[in-house]
Design a protein around this motif. Structure first.
Motif, mmCIF file in Angstrom:
data_model
loop_
_atom_site.group_PDB
_atom_site.id
_atom_site.type_symbol
_atom_site.label_atom_id
_atom_site.label_comp_id
_atom_site.label_asym_id
_atom_site.label_seq_id
_atom_site.Cartn_x
_atom_site.Cartn_y
_atom_site.Cartn_z
ATOM 1 N N GLU A 76 14.147 7.238 23.845
ATOM 2 C CA GLU A 76 13.500 6.958 25.411
ATOM 3 C C GLU A 76 14.305 5.216 25.552
ATOM 4 O O GLU A 76 14.850 5.077 26.726
ATOM 5 N N ASP A 101 15.927 18.375 22.804
ATOM 6 C CA ASP A 101 15.426 18.363 24.023
ATOM 7 C C ASP A 101 15.501 17.156 25.005
ATOM 8 O O ASP A 101 15.579 17.075 26.007
ATOM 9 N N GLN A 102 14.796 16.218 24.302
ATOM 10 C CA GLN A 102 14.516 15.067 24.834
ATOM 11 C C GLN A 102 15.972 14.404 25.279
ATOM 12 O O GLN A 102 15.994 13.656 26.153
ATOM 13 N N HIS A 104 18.960 15.721 26.011
ATOM 14 C CA HIS A 104 19.355 16.600 27.032
ATOM 15 C C HIS A 104 18.756 16.286 28.172
ATOM 16 O O HIS A 104 19.382 16.394 29.289
ATOM 17 N N GLN A 105 17.332 16.204 28.093
ATOM 18 C CA GLN A 105 16.765 16.075 29.390
ATOM 19 C C GLN A 105 17.000 14.733 30.201
ATOM 20 O O GLN A 105 16.659 14.535 31.314
ATOM 21 N N ALA A 106 17.463 13.696 29.323
ATOM 22 C CA ALA A 106 17.948 12.447 29.961
ATOM 23 C C ALA A 106 19.132 12.561 30.369
ATOM 24 O O ALA A 106 19.695 11.566 30.987
#
Length: 220
Positions: A76, A101-102, A104-106
């Motif tokens: 983050e 996933d975190q 890639h979502q960024a």
């Protein structure tokens, strides 16, 4: 085509702007950016306030290597400065899928790092979702350690697992990478060779360009 990647942690921290110019002149267009929390490894490096301006120059492809426990927190934190890749250690989380996933979502490419003592098979369930695998050839934390030759078998095993896969992540190696050790690795197959104190940022004779050319001759 294999590439030489500069570990920016090993550069002269008082003259980073000049170091970046010298690296560009030497033909370097990838940077390996170590982030250490003093917990997973017994060292500290490098904050988003340092890496952010480097990444924002857009002169380099950047891989932020999180040698940190609780990688979700650091994903983050560093996603905000938009590196090309964020790589976390398989040893630092019970939920590798969630961290992938975190990332890639960024909108950032995901990598997993494997320390020398960790079985490479531990990352096999995630290979199809990764853009990069970082094989550590020394224990993470400090530059200048002895190359662990046992990792060569792990690189061979990884390439065997990837053979025939429709999606193949880049294989990056990091830890006392020089002309001698990179020669052994190149016979097995790797894409990115991270160099630091032992092969680039040292007081030996020769310019950065001389050193990069010598390495490129070995790994191509």
């Amino acid at each position: 085509m294999s590439k030489v990647v500069a570990s920016i942690m090993c550069a002269d921290q008082l003259n980073l702007a000049q170091e970046l110019t010298d690296l560009t002149d030497a033909g370097i267009d990838w940077l390996h950016c170590d982030v250490m929390d003093g917990v997973f490894v017994n060292n500290l490096a490098m904050g988003p306030y340092v890496l952010g301006p480097i990444i924002q120059t857009k002169r380099f492809t950047t891989d932020v290597h999180l040698a940190c426990v609780n990688p979700e927190k650091y994903v983050e934190m560093f996603a905000a400065v938009k590196p090309d890749y964020i790589t976390f250690h398989i040893e630092t989380t019970n939920d590798p899928q969630g961290v992938i996933d975190q990332i890639h979502q960024a909108g950032i490419k995901a990598g997993i790092a494997v320390s020398p003592e960790t079985p490479v098979e531990s990352i096999f369930p995630y290979l199809a979702q990764l853009e990069l695998v970082l094989m550590m050839t020394v224990n993470p934390g400090f530059a200048g350690q002895v190359f662990q030759t046992a990792v060569l078998d792990k690189i061979k095993r990884l390439n065997q697992e990837l053979a025939g896969n429709s999606k193949r992540p880049l294989i990056e190696v990091d830890g006392n990478i020089n002309c001698e050790t990179s020669g052994a690795i190149s016979q097995l197959g790797a894409d990115l060779y991270v160099v630091g104190t032992s092969a680039l940022f040292n007081n030996q004779l020769g310019t950065y360009r001389d050193k990069v050319l010598a390495l490129e001759e070995v790994i191509q």
